[in-house]
Scaffold this motif. Sequence first.
Motif, PDB file in Angstrom:
ATOM      1  N   TYR A  73       1.049  -1.635  -0.190  1.00 15.64           N
ATOM      2  CA  TYR A  73       0.085   0.044  -0.008  1.00 15.64           C
ATOM      3  C   TYR A  73       1.231   1.518  -0.440  1.00 15.64           C
ATOM      4  CZ  TYR A  73      -3.343   3.911   1.811  1.00 15.64           C
ATOM      5  OH  TYR A  73      -4.254   4.168   2.358  1.00 15.64           O
ATOM      6  N   SER A  81       6.226  -0.145  -9.866  1.00 14.92           N
ATOM      7  CA  SER A  81       6.707  -2.260  -9.556  1.00 14.92           C
ATOM      8  C   SER A  81       6.438  -2.546 -10.572  1.00 14.92           C
ATOM      9  CB  SER A  81       5.600  -1.995  -8.363  1.00 14.92           C
ATOM     10  OG  SER A  81       5.946  -3.581  -7.455  1.00 14.92           O
ATOM     11  N   GLN A  89       4.317  -1.020 -13.216  1.00 22.09           N
ATOM     12  CA  GLN A  89       3.257  -0.466 -12.707  1.00 22.09           C
ATOM     13  C   GLN A  89       3.612   0.681 -11.965  1.00 22.09           C
ATOM     14  OE1 GLN A  89       0.539  -3.824 -12.277  1.00 22.09           O
ATOM     15  NE2 GLN A  89      -0.419  -2.360 -13.270  1.00 22.09           N
ATOM     16  N   TYR A  91       2.259   3.859  -9.419  1.00 27.68           N
ATOM     17  CA  TYR A  91       1.146   3.320  -7.593  1.00 27.68           C
ATOM     18  C   TYR A  91       1.364   3.835  -7.373  1.00 27.68           C
ATOM     19  CZ  TYR A  91       0.493  -1.696  -8.733  1.00 27.68           C
ATOM     20  OH  TYR A  91       0.432  -3.279  -9.663  1.00 27.68           O
ATOM     21  N   GLU A  95      -2.996   3.978  -3.478  1.00 27.88           N
ATOM     22  CA  GLU A  95      -3.245   3.009  -4.504  1.00 27.88           C
ATOM     23  C   GLU A  95      -2.063   1.639  -3.659  1.00 27.88           C
ATOM     24  OE1 GLU A  95      -4.107   4.434  -8.393  1.00 27.88           O
ATOM     25  OE2 GLU A  95      -2.341   4.110  -8.221  1.00 27.88           O
ATOM     26  N   SER A  96      -2.997   0.340  -4.349  1.00 29.94           N
ATOM     27  CA  SER A  96      -2.067  -1.174  -3.648  1.00 29.94           C
ATOM     28  C   SER A  96      -2.160  -1.892  -4.596  1.00 29.94           C
ATOM     29  CB  SER A  96      -3.301  -1.399  -2.567  1.00 29.94           C
ATOM     30  OG  SER A  96      -4.631  -2.046  -2.611  1.00 29.94           O
ATOM     31  N   TRP A  97      -1.330  -2.840  -4.596  1.00 29.41           N
ATOM     32  CA  TRP A  97      -1.315  -4.092  -4.677  1.00 29.41           C
ATOM     33  C   TRP A  97      -1.205  -5.324  -4.015  1.00 29.41           C
ATOM     34  CZ3 TRP A  97       2.940  -0.836  -4.711  1.00 29.41           C
ATOM     35  CH2 TRP A  97       4.194  -1.044  -4.811  1.00 29.41           C
ATOM     36  N   TYR A  98      -0.452  -6.804  -5.379  1.00 29.29           N
ATOM     37  CA  TYR A  98      -0.750  -7.844  -4.069  1.00 29.29           C
ATOM     38  C   TYR A  98       0.819  -8.431  -4.665  1.00 29.29           C
ATOM     39  CZ  TYR A  98      -3.145 -11.249  -7.125  1.00 29.29           C
ATOM     40  OH  TYR A  98      -2.990 -11.519  -7.867  1.00 29.29           O
ATOM     41  N   GLU A  99       1.711  -9.656  -4.091  1.00 26.39           N
ATOM     42  CA  GLU A  99       1.793 -10.229  -4.752  1.00 26.39           C
ATOM     43  C   GLU A  99       2.138 -11.143  -4.038  1.00 26.39           C
ATOM     44  OE1 GLU A  99       6.205  -8.728  -4.508  1.00 26.39           O
ATOM     45  OE2 GLU A  99       5.445  -6.557  -4.112  1.00 26.39           O
ATOM     46  N   HIS A 105       9.992  -9.730  -7.248  1.00 26.28           N
ATOM     47  CA  HIS A 105       9.558  -8.339  -7.467  1.00 26.28           C
ATOM     48  C   HIS A 105      11.126  -8.035  -7.985  1.00 26.28           C
ATOM     49  CE1 HIS A 105       7.660  -5.164  -4.819  1.00 26.28           C
ATOM     50  NE2 HIS A 105       8.117  -4.607  -6.398  1.00 26.28           N
TER      51      HIS A 105
END
Length: 137
Positions: A73, A81, A89, A91, A95-99, A105
């Motif tokens: 987050y 990322s 992308q 962010y 905004e957030s993302w998951y791995e 990474h």
Amino acid sequence: MTNAQVIIGAACTILAIATPAAAHGPGDVVTPHFEQAIPNIPGKTLTALVVDYPPGGASMPHKHADSAFIFAYVLSGEIESKVNDGPIQVYRAGESWYEPPAARHLVSRNASKTKPAKLLAVFVANSAEKALTIPVE
């Protein structure tokens, strides 16, 4: 178990604990924020880290623990990322993302050369896995 095995095991544990910082570049600050065993999921721990990126700051390419599911987050600024074979992308704050577990990474950096950025990374991983971030060669 022999004394030599105990000493080697202790040395490996120390290296595993020290490894997360090795994946981060000079000037990046990784601050442990929270760590707690999850009581209703035996063998799992939730760990939260805050990564402060200075202007132009970046983490070295790294992979995460085989068991680690990560929620990222952006607290402030903008983060670029790239996870596994996905696109790079950007962010922004909020905004957030998951791995997924065992993710690579390959890009994690501040998108700005003039403003700092801050990221909250929350890991759910096997409690026995102490090296959550491992440099990729």
